[in-house]
Design a protein around this motif. Structure first.
Motif, PDB file in Angstrom:
ATOM      1  N   CYS A  65       0.167  -1.407  -0.126  1.00  0.00           N
ATOM      2  CA  CYS A  65      -0.009   0.013   0.167  1.00  0.00           C
ATOM      3  C   CYS A  65       0.798   1.223   0.432  1.00  0.00           C
ATOM      4  N   SER A  66       1.664   1.494   0.606  1.00  0.00           N
ATOM      5  CA  SER A  66       2.363   2.193   0.701  1.00  0.00           C
ATOM      6  C   SER A  66       3.283   2.444  -0.752  1.00  0.00           C
ATOM      7  N   LEU A  67       3.064   2.076  -2.240  1.00  0.00           N
ATOM      8  CA  LEU A  67       3.567   2.216  -3.145  1.00  0.00           C
ATOM      9  C   LEU A  67       2.558   3.022  -3.850  1.00  0.00           C
ATOM     10  N   ALA A  68       1.162   2.572  -3.467  1.00  0.00           N
ATOM     11  CA  ALA A  68      -0.223   3.956  -3.632  1.00  0.00           C
ATOM     12  C   ALA A  68       0.245   5.002  -3.304  1.00  0.00           C
ATOM     13  N   PHE A  69       1.122   5.408  -2.516  1.00  0.00           N
ATOM     14  CA  PHE A  69       1.498   7.275  -2.362  1.00  0.00           C
ATOM     15  C   PHE A  69       2.972   7.715  -3.338  1.00  0.00           C
ATOM     16  N   ILE A  70       3.176   6.864  -3.930  1.00  0.00           N
ATOM     17  CA  ILE A  70       4.151   7.191  -5.080  1.00  0.00           C
ATOM     18  C   ILE A  70       3.418   7.551  -6.626  1.00  0.00           C
ATOM     19  N   GLY A  71       3.976   8.396  -6.723  1.00  0.00           N
ATOM     20  CA  GLY A  71       3.754   9.122  -8.015  1.00  0.00           C
ATOM     21  C   GLY A  71       2.535  10.215  -8.597  1.00  0.00           C
ATOM     22  N   GLU A 115      -7.771  10.538  -8.749  1.00  0.00           N
ATOM     23  CA  GLU A 115      -8.545  10.869  -7.844  1.00  0.00           C
ATOM     24  C   GLU A 115      -8.421   8.889  -7.159  1.00  0.00           C
ATOM     25  N   TRP A 116      -8.179   8.387  -7.634  1.00  0.00           N
ATOM     26  CA  TRP A 116      -8.678   6.891  -7.296  1.00  0.00           C
ATOM     27  C   TRP A 116      -7.513   7.087  -6.300  1.00  0.00           C
ATOM     28  N   SER A 117      -6.355   7.024  -7.095  1.00  0.00           N
ATOM     29  CA  SER A 117      -4.964   6.793  -6.024  1.00  0.00           C
ATOM     30  C   SER A 117      -5.033   7.863  -4.447  1.00  0.00           C
ATOM     31  N   CYS A 118      -5.577   8.627  -4.467  1.00  0.00           N
ATOM     32  CA  CYS A 118      -5.892   9.795  -3.782  1.00  0.00           C
ATOM     33  C   CYS A 118      -7.164   9.005  -2.125  1.00  0.00           C
ATOM     34  N   MET A 119      -7.550   8.371  -3.102  1.00  0.00           N
ATOM     35  CA  MET A 119      -9.139   7.648  -2.429  1.00  0.00           C
ATOM     36  C   MET A 119      -7.955   6.711  -1.987  1.00  0.00           C
ATOM     37  N   LEU A 120      -7.595   5.546  -3.006  1.00  0.00           N
ATOM     38  CA  LEU A 120      -6.588   4.266  -2.450  1.00  0.00           C
ATOM     39  C   LEU A 120      -6.304   4.360  -0.924  1.00  0.00           C
ATOM     40  N   ARG A 121      -5.086   5.379  -1.607  1.00  0.00           N
ATOM     41  CA  ARG A 121      -3.754   5.457  -1.023  1.00  0.00           C
ATOM     42  C   ARG A 121      -3.984   5.329   0.848  1.00  0.00           C
ATOM     43  N   HIS A 122      -4.960   6.042   1.662  1.00  0.00           N
ATOM     44  CA  HIS A 122      -5.413   6.131   2.920  1.00  0.00           C
ATOM     45  C   HIS A 122      -6.100   5.148   3.163  1.00  0.00           C
ATOM     46  N   THR A 123      -7.330   4.859   2.448  1.00  0.00           N
ATOM     47  CA  THR A 123      -7.999   3.694   3.453  1.00  0.00           C
ATOM     48  C   THR A 123      -7.015   2.412   2.936  1.00  0.00           C
ATOM     49  N   ALA A 124      -7.031   2.285   2.170  1.00  0.00           N
ATOM     50  CA  ALA A 124      -5.769   0.788   2.200  1.00  0.00           C
ATOM     51  C   ALA A 124      -5.073   0.786   3.486  1.00  0.00           C
ATOM     52  N   PHE A 125      -4.394   1.549   3.221  1.00  0.00           N
ATOM     53  CA  PHE A 125      -3.710   1.968   4.489  1.00  0.00           C
ATOM     54  C   PHE A 125      -4.128   1.972   5.794  1.00  0.00           C
ATOM     55  N   GLY A 126      -5.142   2.173   6.081  1.00  0.00           N
ATOM     56  CA  GLY A 126      -5.823   2.222   6.970  1.00  0.00           C
ATOM     57  C   GLY A 126      -6.070   1.084   7.352  1.00  0.00           C
TER      58      GLY A 126
END
Length: 800
Positions: free
Chosen positions: A598-604, A608-619
Motif C-alpha cells: 500500500c505504500s506504493l500507492a503514495f508514490i506517483g 482521484e483514485w490513488s488519493c482514495m486508495l492510499r489512505h483507505t488501503a493503509f488504514g
C-alpha cells in the motif's frame, strides 16, 4: 482768415517715416534696421545693420507696388506706405502713435478734416515691442499684423483685440519642440530663454508641453543681450555643471550668438541645441566666433516660399529712390564701402554713381529661402484683400450698424479690422491665408538641422537624418530594462528614478515599467523577471532518487514477507510453528505484505483514485495487521491461563473466536473508511501556498476528521495490543512471544508518535515520504520483531 491759412500747429518735432509713399490708403510699417546696443563690446556684439529687417521693409514695398499694378485688387486705388525705422520699445511706441495719429506738423482749415491715419500697421518683428504698442493701438481699433511676433500671449483677444499675425503662435512651436525632444528620447534637458515676453512665454509653454510628454527640465534660465556680463557667465557655469546634454534655446539670434561666444571661450562643447524659429534659420549665425557650437542644432521654422519678381526689386534698390532716407544712404555706403557725401571727412572713397546691387551676392539680395519674408508679403496682401472686400462690399452686407457700405474716402481702420477677420485667399504659390478667432494663422513647420556649408555659412537642412547618425543621449536616469520597475528619486523630477528589480513572482516585460505584474497562480517569474514561466510541479515520483529508494524498501518488505511465508509454510508441521498459531501468523504475514504494497500507492502523480486508495488501503491493512497481533497477544495470555489447574479459558478464544475478532476489528475500520469516502473523500489538490515558486501535487484529506479517525483507530488498537503484551511480558520462557509482541508494538507506537510532528513539519513531497517511511518502518518492526526470532528458533530445532 483766408483759405489755406494755418490754424493749428503741432508742438515739438514730428517723427518722420524712414520710407514713405502717398496713396489713397496708407499701410504703416515698423521695423528695426539697426541694432544700437551700448554695452561691453569685448563680450557683446557691436552695433550693426540688420539686413533682415531692412529686407522686410523692402518686401512690404514690393508687395504694395505689386498690388498697385494688379487691376484685380483695389482697382483705381493706390496703396501707400509709411515705414518707420526704430529701435527700442519707447521709440517703437512713438512710431506707432505717429502712424495712428497721422498728424502733420501744420494743418490748414481746409484740410483739418482729412486724416492721415494708416489703415493697418505691419510689424514689429519682436513680441515685446509688439505687445507694448498693440495695447495702445488697439484702443484706436487699428489692425496690427505681425510677421514675426510669435508670443502665445498675443492670442488673447481681450488684451490684444486688433492683433493678427501671419506666423504661427509659439504655442504650437513649443508643443512641436517638446514632441521632437521626446521623439529623440531626451527626457532630461536644460532650457534657456531671452528675458522678454517672447522667451518667457515660449519657454513656459514648452516646459508645460514637455511635462505632458514625460520630459523633465534640469534648469530654466533667462537673460537678454542688455544684461551685465556676469549673468551670462552664471548661465554658462550652470551649463558646464549640468548633467543634461540637450539645451532648448528660446531666444533671438542676438542672445544665441552671445551665448555661443561665451561657451566657445570656455570650451564647453558636446551639447545638442534645440532652437526656436527666431534664430534657427538666421543667416548671421556664422558671422561670429563660436558658431561651431551651434552646428547640428535642431528646430522648427515656417515653410519657405518663392516670391516671383522680388529679387529684381531688391537688386534695383538705389538711394535715389528714397532721397530722404538716411538709412538707405548708410546701407549703400556699407555695402559698397564708399561715401555718398563728398564733403564729409571720411576715409571711405567717394561713390562713383555706378554702384549697383545687380551683381552683389549678399543676404539682402538672396531670395533662395523666403520664410519670414513671405510672412510680410502675406501680411500686405491680407490688408489689401480686406480693403478690396470693403471697397467692393454689397449693400446690406456692409460694416456699419445698418449693414450699409461706406464710401472709399470714408473707410476707417475699425472697418478694415472687421474685414480682416474674414479674409480668406490663396497666394500665387498656392498657400491659403486666413485668420482664426484669435487672429492666428494655421501652424505649418519644417524641421531644420543646422549645418555648415562649403561657403562657410550655416544653413538649415531638411533631410536631417543624415546628420544624426550618432544621436546624443540626455537622460537623468537610464531606461529601466524589462524585469525592473521605476522608483522615483526623492525630491527630484519624475525623469530621475532608480531601477528596482521586480520581486519574485512578479515581472515587467516593458522598458521603463512603473509597476510589476503578478504572475498567474500556476506561473512564476524567471530569473530575469521579464516573463512568467510555468511553476515547477512537485510530487513524489517513481523515477527520482527518494521515490526509487522507497519503492525498493517496499519491495524488500514484500520479498521478506513472502520468504517468511514460505518458510512458515514449509515448517507448518513443526511444534514451533504450530505453537505460534499458524493461522493468525499467516494472516499477519499477508497483512504485512499488503502494508508494504500500500505504500506504493503514495508514490506517483496523485489522481482521484490513488488519493482514495492510499489512505483507505493503509488504514484497513494496518488494522488487519494490528488485529492479528492483538489476536496473537490474547492467545498467549489465554494459553498461559489454560496451564493453570482447573482453567478452561481456551474454549472461549478458540480459532473461530480469533477469526471473528480479526474480522470485527477490521470491519470497524472498513466502516470508518466507507463513511470517509462517502462524506468527503480525499482528492488530488494543487498546493500553491506552501511554496511560492512550486506547485505541490498532493492528496487533500477531504475530511480531516475521517483521516484522524482512521489513524486514531489504528492507534487505539496498537495501544491496547501494547498493554496486553506488556502485561504478558513476565510469562515463563515458553511464552516469550509476548515479549516479542511487546517490543514490536513499542517500535510501532514510537514510529507513529514521531510521525505526527514530522508529517506536519515536512514540506511538499517530503510529507508523503515521511508517511511512507512510517508505514515501512512500523511494518518492518512488526515483521522483524515477531517473525525473525521464531524463524531462527525453528531453524535451530530442525538442526537438533
Amino acid at each position: 482768415m483766408g483759405q489755406g491759412e494755418f490754424v493749428c500747429q503741432l508742438r515739438g518735432l514730428v517723427q518722420r517715416p524712414e520710407l514713405a509713399q502717398d496713396g489713397d490708403f496708407v499701410i504703416g510699417g515698423i521695423f528695426s534696421f539697426q541694432m544700437n546696443i551700448k554695452i561691453n563690446v569685448s563680450l557683446f556684439l557691436p552695433p550693426s545693420f540688420d539686413f533682415r529687417e531692412f529686407k522686410f521693409a523692402q518686401v512690404m514695398i514690393f508687395a504694395i507696388n505689386e498690388i498697385n499694378k494688379n487691376p484685380e485688387i483695389l482697382p483705381n486705388i493706390k496703396l501707400g506706405y509709411k515705414i518707420y525705422n526704430n529701435c527700442g520699445t519707447m521709440d517703437i511706441l512713438r512710431a506707432a502713435l505717429a502712424l495712428v495719429s497721422g498728424l502733420k506738423d501744420e494743418i490748414s482749415d481746409d484740410s483739418c478734416t482729412e486724416s492721415e491715419t494708416v489703415q493697418a500697421i505691419l510689424g514689429h518683428s519682436g513680441s515685446g515691442p509688439t505687445i507694448a504698442f498693440e495695447q495702445v493701438v488697439g484702443r484706436f481699433q487699428v489692425p496690427v499684423i505681425s510677421h514675426f511676433a510669435t508670443c502665445a500671449c498675443l492670442s488673447d483677444r481681450k488684451e490684444y483685440p486688433t492683433f493678427f499675425r501671419t506666423i504661427p503662435s509659439d504655442y504650437y512651436q513649443s508643443r512641436a519642440l517638446a514632441k521632437m525632444v521626446k521623439h529623440f528620447g531626451w527626457n532630461w534637458i536644460g532650457a534657456i530663454a531671452v528675458d522678454n515676453e517672447y522667451g518667457l512665454y515660449g519657454i513656459a509653454a514648452f516646459i508645460q508641453a514637455a511635462q505632458e510628454f514625460g520630459v523633465c527640465t534640469e534648469y530654466s534660465e533667462a537673460f537678454s543681450s542688455s544684461d551685465p556680463p556676469d549673468r551670462l557667465q552664471r548661465i554658462t557655469g550652470i551649463i558646464r555643471h549640468a548633467t543634461s546634454k540637450v539645451i532648448l534655446a528660446f531666444m533671438s539670434h542676438r542672445e544665441i550668438k552671445l551665448l555661443a561666444i561665451e561657451l566657445y571661450k570656455q570650451n564647453i562643447t558636446g551639447l545638442q541645441w534645440v532652437g526656436s524659429d527666431a534664430w534657427i534659420t538666421d543667416p548671421s549665425l556664422a558671422d561670429n566666433e563660436g558658431h561651431s557650437i551651434l552646428v547640428g542644432s535642431l528646430g522648427f521654422s515656417v515653410s519657405s516660399a518663392k516670391i516671383p519678381g522680388l529679387e529684381g526689386h531688391l537688386r534695383q534698390l538705389h538711394p535715389s529712390q528714397f532721397p530722404d532716407s538716411q538709412f538707405v544712404r548708410d546701407f549703400w555706403e556699407d555695402v559698397f564701402h564708399c561715401s555718398l557725401n563728398n564733403t564729409a571727412n571720411t576715409p571711405k572713397k567717394p561713390c562713383s554713381g555706378f554702384e549697383s546691387l545687380q551683381n552683389i551676392q549678399s543676404y539682402f539680395t538672396d531670395v533662395s529661402e523666403l520664410r519670414f519674408i513671405n510672412n510680410v508679403y502675406k501680411s500686405v496682401y491680407a490688408v489689401a484683400h480686406a480693403l478690396h472686400n470693403l471697397v467692393t462690399c454689397e449693400e446690406k452686407k456692409g460694416p456699419v450698424y445698418n449693414e450699409s457700405c461706406v464710401l472709399t474716402k470714408h473707410i476707417e481702420p475699425w472697418q478694415v479690422l472687421q474685414y480682416l477677420n474674414t479674409v480668406n485667399f490663396t497666394t500665387k504659390e498656392g498657400e491659403r491665408v486666413y485668420f482664426d478667432n484669435n487672429g492666428d494663422s494655421p501652424a505649418t513647420y519644417e524641421l531644420v538641422n543646422l549645418q555648415m556649408t562649403n561657403k562657410d555659412t550655416m544653413e538649415g537642412h531638411y533631410n536631417f537624418d543624415a546628420y544624426l547618425n550618432d544621436v546624443p543621449v540626455s537622460v537623468c536616469s537610464q531606461s529601466c530594462l524589462p524585469g525592473t520597475r521605476k522608483v522615483l528619486q526623492k525630491g527630484k523630477p519624475i525623469c530621475c528614478y532608480d531601477c528596482i528589480s521586480c520581486p519574485a513572482g512578479e515581472i515587467s516585460n516593458l522598458t521603463n515599467s512603473i509597476y510589476c505584474l503578478k504572475c498567474p497562480a500556476e506561473y512564476w517569474s524567471n530569473k530575469q523577471r521579464d516573463a512568467c514561466i510555468p511553476k515547477e510541479i512537485e510530487f513524489l515520483a517513481y523515477d527520482e532518487l527518494l521515490g526509487t529508494l522507497l519503492v525498493l524498501l517496499s519491495l524488500l518488505g514484500v520479498f521478506l514477507s513472502m520468504i517468511i511465508i514460505l518458510v512458515f509454510y514449509y515448517h507448518r508441521e513443526t511444534p514451533i510453528v504450530r505453537a505460534n498459531n499458524s493461522e493468525l501468523s499467516f494472516l499477519l504475514l499477508f497483512s504485512l505484505t499488503l502494508c508494504f504494497l500500500c505504500s506504493l500507492a503514495f508514490i506517483g502523480w496523485p489522481s482521484e483514485w490513488s488519493c482514495m486508495l492510499r489512505h483507505t488501503a493503509f488504514g484497513i491493512t494496518f488494522v488487519l495487521c494490528i488485529s492479528c497481533v492483538l489476536g496473537k497477544t490474547i492467545v498467549v495470555l489465554m494459553a498461559f491461563r489454560a496451564t493453570l489447574p482447573g482453567s478452561n479459558v481456551m474454549k472461549w478464544f478458540g480459532p473461530a473466536q480469533q477469526r471473528l475478532s480479526v474480522v470485527a476489528f477490521t470491519l470497524i475500520q472498513v466502516v470508518i473508511c466507507i463513511l470517509w469516502l462517502t462524506i468527503s473523500p480525499p482528492f488530488p489538490f494543487k498546493n500553491f501556498t506552501q511554496f511560492k515558486d512550486k506547485i505541490i501535487l498532493e492528496c487533500a484529506l477531504g475530511s480531516a476528521v475521517g483521516f484522524w479517525a482512521v489513524l486514531g483507530y489504528i492507534g487505539l488498537l496498537a495501544i491496547l495490543c501494547f498493554i496486553l503484551a506488556f502485561l504478558a511480558r513476565k510469562l515463563p520462557d515458553n511464552f516469550n512471544e509476548a515479549k516479542l509482541i511487546t517490543f514490536s508494538m513499542l517500535i510501532f507506537c514510537a514510529v507513529w508518535i514521531t510521525f505526527i510532528p514530522a508529517y506536519v513539519s515536512s514540506p511538499g513531497k517530503f510529507s508523503v515520504a515521511v508517511e511512507i517511511f512510517a508505514i515501512l518502518a512500523s511494518s518492518f518492526g512488526l515483521l522483524i520483531c515477531i517473525f525473525i526470532p521464531n524463524e531462527h528458533q525453528s531453524h535451530f530445532e530442525n538442526i537438533k
